[in-house]
Design a protein around this motif. Structure first.
Motif, PDB file in Angstrom:
ATOM      1  N   GLY A  16     -53.085  63.000   7.064  1.00 24.07           N
ATOM      2  CA  GLY A  16     -53.654  61.812   6.515  1.00 24.07           C
ATOM      3  C   GLY A  16     -55.143  61.985   6.111  1.00 24.07           C
ATOM      4  O   GLY A  16     -55.786  62.855   6.495  1.00 24.07           O
ATOM      5  N   LEU A  49     -54.789  53.368  10.757  1.00 22.61           N
ATOM      6  CA  LEU A  49     -54.146  53.063  12.045  1.00 22.61           C
ATOM      7  C   LEU A  49     -54.746  52.705  13.188  1.00 22.61           C
ATOM      8  O   LEU A  49     -54.321  51.948  14.084  1.00 22.61           O
ATOM      9  N   ASP A  51     -58.793  57.122   5.105  1.00 20.79           N
ATOM     10  CA  ASP A  51     -58.263  55.631   5.101  1.00 20.79           C
ATOM     11  C   ASP A  51     -57.025  55.431   6.118  1.00 20.79           C
ATOM     12  O   ASP A  51     -56.830  54.392   6.733  1.00 20.79           O
ATOM     13  N   ASP A  52     -56.217  56.323   5.881  1.00 19.43           N
ATOM     14  CA  ASP A  52     -54.984  56.505   6.851  1.00 19.43           C
ATOM     15  C   ASP A  52     -55.331  56.392   8.256  1.00 19.43           C
ATOM     16  O   ASP A  52     -54.925  55.333   8.949  1.00 19.43           O
TER      17      ASP A  52
END
Length: 149
Positions: free
Chosen positions: A123, A131, A126-127
């Protein structure tokens, strides 16, 4: 959702969080073993690397740990030379926790851990931000929820 479907294990938010936490901690283990730390000890070190010289209850508040859990953990860390515990000069009831030189030096090696975990998990920035924000929001909602019963 019908009542029987709501009772399926894979429908449980608690199980998704629990099983994810177990897997994440398992992935951390080899990296933390190289540092000589357990996962809870790593969390304590993160708190102290962020802000050294804290009262035990401040560390506990930050990690959501009570003194019964935190004190034995800190004793083991002190025995390994990572921290020093000392009664507060202004209030003998309080115990201060400080990093030793060895504990401060460990931070240099620990800098590789977050990047190694990102590579394992995959990831992009941004991922991870999404999260983390989702988990922080859940944590706050749980903290604000009325006590059951």
């Amino acid at each position: 959702m019908d009542a029987d479907r709501a009772l399926l294990l894979d429908q449980q938010l608690c199980f998704a969080l629990y099983s994810s936490s177990l897997l994440l901690t398992k992935l951390y283990k080899p990296h933390l073993d190289r540092l000589g730390l357990t996962y809870p000890q790593y969390l304590v070190m993160l708190v102290l690397w962020e802000h050294d010289d804290q009262v035990v209850h401040e560390v506990g508040d930050r990690l959501g740990l009570d003194s019964g859990t935190l004190t034995p953990l800190l004793k083991r860390m002190e025995a390994h030379g990572l921290i020093q515990r000392q009664r507060d000069a202004d209030d003998e009831r309080r115990v201060r926790v400080r990093l030793t030189d060895e504990g401060r030096q460990l931070k240099i090696q620990a800098r590789a851990v977050p990047q190694a975990m990102r590579c394992l998990i995959g990831g992009d920035d941004d991922d991870f931000a999404a999260l983390r924000a989702s988990m922080q929001s859940l944590k706050q909602r749980l903290a604000d929820a009325p006590e059951p019963g």
